[in-house]
Structure formats: structure tokens, C-alpha cells
Motif scaffolding. Structure first.
Motif, mmCIF file in Angstrom:
data_model
loop_
_atom_site.group_PDB
_atom_site.id
_atom_site.type_symbol
_atom_site.label_atom_id
_atom_site.label_comp_id
_atom_site.label_asym_id
_atom_site.label_seq_id
_atom_site.Cartn_x
_atom_site.Cartn_y
_atom_site.Cartn_z
ATOM 1 N N ALA A 108 11.209 2.432 16.923
ATOM 2 C CA ALA A 108 10.993 3.062 18.232
ATOM 3 C C ALA A 108 9.646 3.791 18.266
ATOM 4 C CB ALA A 108 12.131 4.029 18.541
ATOM 5 N N ALA A 109 9.316 4.474 17.174
ATOM 6 C CA ALA A 109 8.039 5.204 17.124
ATOM 7 C C ALA A 109 6.862 4.231 17.199
ATOM 8 C CB ALA A 109 7.964 6.036 15.844
ATOM 9 N N PHE A 110 6.952 3.117 16.447
ATOM 10 C CA PHE A 110 5.884 2.111 16.490
ATOM 11 C C PHE A 110 5.704 1.604 17.919
ATOM 12 C CE2 PHE A 110 6.666 0.373 11.892
ATOM 13 C CZ PHE A 110 6.174 1.554 11.363
ATOM 14 N N GLN A 111 6.824 1.391 18.590
ATOM 15 C CA GLN A 111 6.772 0.813 19.939
ATOM 16 C C GLN A 111 6.248 1.830 20.956
ATOM 17 O OE1 GLN A 111 10.510 -0.160 22.108
ATOM 18 N NE2 GLN A 111 9.695 -2.229 22.210
ATOM 19 N N GLN A 112 6.684 3.097 20.809
ATOM 20 C CA GLN A 112 6.317 4.111 21.806
ATOM 21 C C GLN A 112 4.878 4.580 21.678
ATOM 22 O OE1 GLN A 112 9.474 6.886 21.023
ATOM 23 N NE2 GLN A 112 10.991 5.499 21.937
ATOM 24 N N THR A 113 4.392 4.702 20.437
ATOM 25 C CA THR A 113 3.018 5.190 20.244
ATOM 26 C C THR A 113 2.268 4.275 19.274
ATOM 27 O OG1 THR A 113 3.906 6.727 18.598
ATOM 28 C CG2 THR A 113 3.440 7.631 20.778
ATOM 29 N N VAL A 140 0.811 -1.224 0.000
ATOM 30 C CA VAL A 140 0.000 0.000 0.000
ATOM 31 C C VAL A 140 0.840 1.268 0.000
ATOM 32 C CG1 VAL A 140 -1.994 -1.126 1.054
ATOM 33 C CG2 VAL A 140 -0.276 -0.059 2.527
ATOM 34 N N GLY A 141 2.165 1.115 0.036
ATOM 35 C CA GLY A 141 3.010 2.301 -0.033
ATOM 36 C C GLY A 141 4.445 1.979 0.291
ATOM 37 N N HIS A 142 5.320 2.957 0.006
ATOM 38 C CA HIS A 142 6.719 2.796 0.363
ATOM 39 C C HIS A 142 7.285 4.149 0.743
ATOM 40 C CE1 HIS A 142 7.738 4.335 -3.648
ATOM 41 N NE2 HIS A 142 6.779 3.530 -4.090
ATOM 42 N N ALA A 143 8.359 4.126 1.499
ATOM 43 C CA ALA A 143 8.982 5.353 1.989
ATOM 44 C C ALA A 143 10.486 5.155 2.044
ATOM 45 C CB ALA A 143 8.447 5.677 3.389
ATOM 46 N N ALA A 144 11.226 6.268 1.909
ATOM 47 C CA ALA A 144 12.683 6.188 1.868
ATOM 48 C C ALA A 144 13.368 6.810 3.086
ATOM 49 C CB ALA A 144 13.197 6.870 0.595
ATOM 50 N N SER A 145 12.584 7.465 3.951
ATOM 51 C CA SER A 145 13.186 8.068 5.146
ATOM 52 C C SER A 145 12.282 7.809 6.345
ATOM 53 C CB SER A 145 13.334 9.583 4.967
ATOM 54 O OG SER A 145 12.063 10.203 4.996
ATOM 55 N N GLU A 146 12.812 8.076 7.524
ATOM 56 C CA GLU A 146 12.037 7.856 8.752
ATOM 57 C C GLU A 146 10.773 8.722 8.766
ATOM 58 O OE1 GLU A 146 12.531 8.645 13.541
ATOM 59 O OE2 GLU A 146 14.335 8.221 12.375
ATOM 60 N N ALA A 147 10.912 10.003 8.428
ATOM 61 C CA ALA A 147 9.757 10.909 8.456
ATOM 62 C C ALA A 147 8.685 10.464 7.461
ATOM 63 C CB ALA A 147 10.202 12.341 8.167
ATOM 64 N N ARG A 180 17.215 7.188 4.087
ATOM 65 C CA ARG A 180 17.740 8.474 3.638
ATOM 66 C C ARG A 180 17.830 9.452 4.810
ATOM 67 N NH1 ARG A 180 14.375 9.905 -1.112
ATOM 68 N NH2 ARG A 180 15.359 8.042 -1.955
ATOM 69 N N GLY A 181 19.046 9.750 5.225
ATOM 70 C CA GLY A 181 19.269 10.718 6.292
ATOM 71 C C GLY A 181 18.727 10.312 7.646
ATOM 72 N N SER A 182 18.429 9.019 7.824
ATOM 73 C CA SER A 182 17.821 8.594 9.084
ATOM 74 C C SER A 182 17.995 7.089 9.251
ATOM 75 C CB SER A 182 16.336 8.982 9.105
ATOM 76 O OG SER A 182 15.704 8.546 7.914
ATOM 77 N N SER A 183 17.341 6.544 10.256
ATOM 78 C CA SER A 183 17.513 5.127 10.553
ATOM 79 C C SER A 183 16.183 4.435 10.791
ATOM 80 C CB SER A 183 18.391 4.966 11.797
ATOM 81 O OG SER A 183 18.288 3.657 12.311
ATOM 82 N N GLY A 184 16.122 3.191 10.371
ATOM 83 C CA GLY A 184 14.941 2.389 10.633
ATOM 84 C C GLY A 184 14.710 2.162 12.115
ATOM 85 N N LEU A 185 15.767 2.316 12.922
ATOM 86 C CA LEU A 185 15.589 2.141 14.368
ATOM 87 C C LEU A 185 14.604 3.181 14.905
ATOM 88 C CD1 LEU A 185 19.272 1.444 15.467
ATOM 89 C CD2 LEU A 185 17.403 -0.214 15.357
#
Length: 132
Positions: A74-79, A37-44, A65-70
Motif C-alpha cells: 500500500a505504501a509503495f502504491q500510495q507514495t 541490497v538488503g532485507h527486512a523483517a517488518s513493515e517499518a 514481524r508484527g505487521s503485514s506485507g499488505l
């Protein structure tokens, strides 16, 4: 009565390598019951995409791109409510045990090494789609 819609595993691919993204998208399209359903190249981009599409599965590369999958994990886990608590799996060249355990600690369900585990990743996705 109308037949019920077949259940589909809604999947996003978070990957900044265009060649691999195309390859993975094509492979996933060949698995019954899976919809990319979609794809993304950066964390944001990834977080905005997941917030908008609420996929059940996120395939996450660690080098974005300019960021990390970690940060994505972390965002999925925190919220989780904000992102619909997708099942996250990591697909990365950085398969060092320390990196893997960090990903699993951040809630990733599985970790696949890009250099030799593409088939394992596809098998995991297929099994997940079947289990819906």
C-alpha cells in the motif's frame, strides 16, 4: 572509454523467516545480474530499507514481524516517489484467491506460493534481470 557497468537488478527481500531469507538470498545470488541490497523483517524496516536503497525489485512476504506485507504494498502504491516505485512481487503461504487479488490491486506484479512456487519466483526474477 571505460566499459559501462553491467546492469544489476537491485533487489530487497522482505521476509521475517530467517531460514527462508537465507535460502532465498543464496538462490538469488546465483542469478546473473541480480544483487540483493538488503532485507527486512517488518513493515517499518521494509519501508525504511526501500527508501534508503531504492531497489528495482522488492520480494514481499505477507506475514511480517508484527505487521503485514499488505502495508508495504500500500505504501509503495500510495507514495511511489518516496520509495522509487519498485516492482513488487509477493511470496507467501497465503495464496487464497482473495488475498492474491488484494495484492494485485495494491500493485503487486506477481504472486508466488511459498509451498511450491520458489522456482517460478526465481524464473521471474531472472527474466526481470535479463530485461533490464
Amino acid at each position: 572509454t571505460m566499459p559501462s557497468e553491467p546492469t544489476v537488478l537491485r533487489t530487497v527481500i522482505i521476509e521475517d523467516n530467517a531460514v527462508l531469507l537465507d535460502l532465498l538470498t543464496g538462490m538469488l545470488a546465483g542469478i546473473e545480474g541480480v544483487s540483493v541490497v538488503g532485507h527486512a523483517a517488518s513493515e517499518a524496516e521494509a519501508l525504511a530499507l526501500v527508501r534508503a536503497t531504492r531497489p528495482q525489485l522488492a520480494i514481499v512476504d505477507l506475514e511480517l514481524r508484527g505487521s503485514s506485507g499488505l502495508g508495504v504494498l500500500a505504501a509503495f502504491q500510495q507514495t511511489p516517489d518516496e520509495y522509487g516505485a519498485p516492482l513488487a512481487i509477493v511470496f507467501s503461504n497465503h495464496a487464497h484467491p482473495i488475498v492474491q487479488s488484494r495484492c494485485l490491486a495494491l500493485g503487486a506484479r506477481a504472486f508466488f506460493d511459498k509451498s511450491f512456487q520458489m522456482d517460478d519466483l526465481l524464473d521471474f526474477v531472472q527474466a526481470t534481470a535479463r530485461a533490464l
